[in-house]
Write a protein that holds these residues in place. Structure first.
Motif, PDB file in Angstrom:
ATOM      1  N   LYS A   1       0.838  -1.209   0.000  1.00 46.60           N
ATOM      2  CA  LYS A   1       0.000   0.000   0.000  1.00 46.60           C
ATOM      3  C   LYS A   1       0.867   1.251   0.000  1.00 46.60           C
ATOM      4  O   LYS A   1       0.546   2.239  -0.666  1.00 46.60           O
ATOM      5  N   VAL A   2       1.971   1.227   0.756  1.00 47.26           N
ATOM      6  CA  VAL A   2       2.903   2.357   0.750  1.00 47.26           C
ATOM      7  C   VAL A   2       3.504   2.511  -0.649  1.00 47.26           C
ATOM      8  O   VAL A   2       3.675   3.628  -1.151  1.00 47.26           O
ATOM      9  N   MET A   3       3.802   1.385  -1.291  1.00 49.01           N
ATOM     10  CA  MET A   3       4.352   1.408  -2.647  1.00 49.01           C
ATOM     11  C   MET A   3       3.355   2.005  -3.636  1.00 49.01           C
ATOM     12  O   MET A   3       3.730   2.761  -4.541  1.00 49.01           O
ATOM     13  N   ILE A   4       2.071   1.688  -3.477  1.00 50.81           N
ATOM     14  CA  ILE A   4       1.041   2.241  -4.361  1.00 50.81           C
ATOM     15  C   ILE A   4       0.998   3.763  -4.243  1.00 50.81           C
ATOM     16  O   ILE A   4       0.928   4.480  -5.249  1.00 50.81           O
ATOM     17  N   ALA A   5       1.058   4.268  -3.000  1.00 55.33           N
ATOM     18  CA  ALA A   5       0.999   5.718  -2.781  1.00 55.33           C
ATOM     19  C   ALA A   5       2.157   6.435  -3.467  1.00 55.33           C
ATOM     20  O   ALA A   5       1.953   7.386  -4.228  1.00 55.33           O
TER      21      ALA A   5
ATOM     22  N   GLY B   1      -7.166   3.834   0.846  1.00 50.90           N
ATOM     23  CA  GLY B   1      -6.361   4.784   1.614  1.00 50.90           C
ATOM     24  C   GLY B   1      -5.064   5.106   0.912  1.00 50.90           C
ATOM     25  O   GLY B   1      -4.629   6.262   0.862  1.00 50.90           O
ATOM     26  N   ALA B   2      -4.427   4.090   0.331  1.00 50.40           N
ATOM     27  CA  ALA B   2      -3.175   4.299  -0.403  1.00 50.40           C
ATOM     28  C   ALA B   2      -3.399   5.185  -1.626  1.00 50.40           C
ATOM     29  O   ALA B   2      -2.573   6.057  -1.935  1.00 50.40           O
ATOM     30  N   TYR B   3      -4.526   4.978  -2.329  1.00 53.30           N
ATOM     31  CA  TYR B   3      -4.842   5.813  -3.498  1.00 53.30           C
ATOM     32  C   TYR B   3      -4.953   7.283  -3.097  1.00 53.30           C
ATOM     33  O   TYR B   3      -4.428   8.174  -3.785  1.00 53.30           O
ATOM     34  N   TYR B   4      -5.631   7.543  -1.995  1.00 54.69           N
ATOM     35  CA  TYR B   4      -5.853   8.934  -1.598  1.00 54.69           C
ATOM     36  C   TYR B   4      -4.610   9.566  -0.983  1.00 54.69           C
ATOM     37  O   TYR B   4      -4.412  10.774  -1.105  1.00 54.69           O
ATOM     38  N   VAL B   5      -3.759   8.776  -0.331  1.00 53.43           N
ATOM     39  CA  VAL B   5      -2.461   9.304   0.096  1.00 53.43           C
ATOM     40  C   VAL B   5      -1.630   9.642  -1.143  1.00 53.43           C
ATOM     41  O   VAL B   5      -0.918  10.649  -1.172  1.00 53.43           O
TER      42      VAL B   5
ATOM     43  N   GLU C   1      -7.079   6.610  11.681  1.00 56.48           N
ATOM     44  CA  GLU C   1      -7.181   5.512  10.723  1.00 56.48           C
ATOM     45  C   GLU C   1      -5.797   5.056  10.280  1.00 56.48           C
ATOM     46  O   GLU C   1      -4.872   5.862  10.169  1.00 56.48           O
ATOM     47  N   ASN C   2      -5.659   3.770  10.010  1.00 51.23           N
ATOM     48  CA  ASN C   2      -4.448   3.240   9.371  1.00 51.23           C
ATOM     49  C   ASN C   2      -4.657   3.350   7.861  1.00 51.23           C
ATOM     50  O   ASN C   2      -5.201   2.446   7.225  1.00 51.23           O
ATOM     51  N   VAL C   3      -4.231   4.443   7.282  1.00 44.40           N
ATOM     52  CA  VAL C   3      -4.536   4.720   5.879  1.00 44.40           C
ATOM     53  C   VAL C   3      -3.854   3.749   4.928  1.00 44.40           C
ATOM     54  O   VAL C   3      -4.285   3.600   3.779  1.00 44.40           O
ATOM     55  N   PHE C   4      -2.783   3.081   5.389  1.00 45.17           N
ATOM     56  CA  PHE C   4      -2.076   2.138   4.522  1.00 45.17           C
ATOM     57  C   PHE C   4      -2.558   0.697   4.709  1.00 45.17           C
ATOM     58  O   PHE C   4      -1.940  -0.220   4.179  1.00 45.17           O
ATOM     59  N   ASN C   5      -3.624   0.519   5.447  1.00 47.62           N
ATOM     60  CA  ASN C   5      -4.180  -0.828   5.600  1.00 47.62           C
ATOM     61  C   ASN C   5      -5.183  -1.172   4.518  1.00 47.62           C
ATOM     62  O   ASN C   5      -5.561  -2.328   4.365  1.00 47.62           O
TER      63      ASN C   5
ATOM     64  N   GLN D   1      -2.278   5.744  12.251  1.00 47.25           N
ATOM     65  CA  GLN D   1      -1.123   5.389  11.430  1.00 47.25           C
ATOM     66  C   GLN D   1       0.192   5.615  12.154  1.00 47.25           C
ATOM     67  O   GLN D   1       1.157   4.872  11.960  1.00 47.25           O
ATOM     68  N   PHE D   2       0.244   6.615  13.012  1.00 48.04           N
ATOM     69  CA  PHE D   2       1.473   6.908  13.756  1.00 48.04           C
ATOM     70  C   PHE D   2       1.782   5.783  14.743  1.00 48.04           C
ATOM     71  O   PHE D   2       2.925   5.320  14.831  1.00 48.04           O
TER      72      PHE D   2
END
Length: 406
Positions: free
Chosen positions: A87-91, A380-384, A372-376, A325-326
């Motif tokens: 998910k981090v890679m997608i962002a 969330g990854a798309y919007y980050v 929220e865990n945006v990378f879960n 996320q933190f």
């Protein structure tokens, strides 16, 4: 061939952000569009396009991604952590794939129409469910929760994006498009209130407060800032004392799952308590215990600390993550990951601090990462990724369609 791909590429990007909310209904199209972008990218990207990536925030975000990969591989938990790392890679990948586009207006337009499509879909579902059940209720009612296209949190995020984009697109002098942007702001704001997306409401108040630091200084701006701050504080206490959907002790039958999932404050209060317990019991960690191991420890905490059997069963079965996320970065990947993420946010702020739109986007990222865990989740990854694109185009405005400063 290159000319054809160059012509298709921006619209593939636009279409991707247009259909993101429908990901649960159409799994293949977003992946197909991503595949098209990845395949076409080497053929249309130019050497000078990579200059757009020469910014400290992007370098730090890339460092965060590289660290997550290396740390996970060396710790022997690559298979367990891959879902989050992906998910981090997608962002970051979306930010890189964007550089040949050089037209942020297309993505902004896609966000606006995507939000309107999600609203229309949700309202249509609400009408069908209301007609079938013979009852009418808004807010956190079962009809609303069941009718929404995507989770209320992300639907509120999308509407907040749409409002912010429309606001920054309104021209000071009369322009026919201003009416459409104002109408879009009104529709999305009303929708956020009707679905009772608390984090979206709080975000809008915070953005209103931030807006007072831009433009000419006037007395009424200070007044609006004070009112906004008071409203945010009031909403915080309202959220803290929320009990409208709490189950009474004398209640023998547990409510349906979709109602229980709407108890956002109670859920986060329990999850954050367990996360804090884990941090207290674990020694200071530079590298973390892994994303899967964090969930396992949270589940153990739910099983040990929650006394209500129905509530315990739900928390254990759902395996709720940290909803922050933190906290998730610290527990799962250690202090180094948390530090890199905080450095990314800090270094992103300074280059864009004089521009309201990217500063507001950064504020939205922080607020949503707090709850929220945006990378879960892939959405969330798309919007980050979209936030990264906004920051990228703001730091390098001369090499992209400029974002209007307001």
């Amino acid at each position: 061939m290159r000319i054809l791909l160059a012509a298709i590429y921006p619209y593939a990007f636009l279409l991707l952000y247009l259909i993101i909310p429908f990901d649960d209904y159409f799994r293949a199209p977003p992946n197909i569009l991503l595949g098209i972008l990845v395949v076409a990218f080497p053929f249309i990207v130019k050497k000078e396009d990579f200059k757009k990536l020469k910014s400290l925030p992007i370098a730090i975000f890339l460092a965060l991604f590289a660290y997550l990969c290396i740390n996970s591989f060396l710790s022997g938990r690559w298979e367990e952590d891959y879902k989050i790392i992906n998910k981090v890679m997608i962002a970051i990948g979306l930010a890189i794939l964007y550089i040949p586009v050089a037209d942020v207006k297309k993505i902004n337009t896609a966000i606006i129409f995507s939000s309107l499509a999600a609203i229309i879909f949700s309202v249509y579902n609400f009408v069908l469910i209301t007609d079938a059940t013979g009852s009418f209720a808004l807010g956190e009612s079962p009809q609303v929760v069941e009718s929404l296209l995507i989770d209320r949190l992300y639907l509120g995020l999308l509407s907040t994006f749409s409002i912010l984009i429309s606001f920054q697109a309104i021209q000071k002098k009369y322009h026919p498009n201003n009416n459409y942007y104002l109408a879009n702001i009104f529709v999305n704001a009303i929708f956020i209130v009707l679905i009772a997306s608390k984090i979206a409401v709080v975000s809008l108040f915070v953005l209103l407060l931030i807006r007072q630091f831009y433009g000419k200084r006037k007395i009424w701006k200070a007044l609006i800032a004070l009112i906004s701050l008071a409203a945010v504080v009031a909403l915080f206490f309202l959220l803290k004392n929320e009990n409208s959907f709490q189950k009474s002790e004398n209640e023998k039958i547990s409510p349906p799952a979709f109602i229980e999932k709407s108890m956002t404050y109670e859920l986060r209060a329990v999850v954050w308590h367990c996360a804090n317990t884990i941090i207290s019991n674990e020694p200071f960690s530079l590298t973390g215990i892994g994303f899967d191991a964090t969930k396992e420890k949270l589940v153990s905490c739910y099983d040990f600390h929650i006394t209500d059997p129905h509530k315990k069963q739900r928390f254990v079965a759902e395996r709720y993550n940290t909803h922050n996320q933190f906290l998730d970065f610290y527990l799962s990947a250690g202090f180094i990951a948390l530090l890199l993420f905080l450095l990314f946010i800090g270094t992103s702020f300074f280059p864009v601090r004089k521009q309201f739109f990217p500063t507001a986007m950064l504020a939205i990222l922080i607020m949503y990462c707090l709850v929220e865990n945006v990378f879960n989740r892939q959405i969330g990854a798309y919007y980050v990724g979209f936030i990264l694109i906004v920051l990228l185009t703001s730091v390098k405005p001369t090499e992209n369609n400029p974002i209007k400063n307001i």
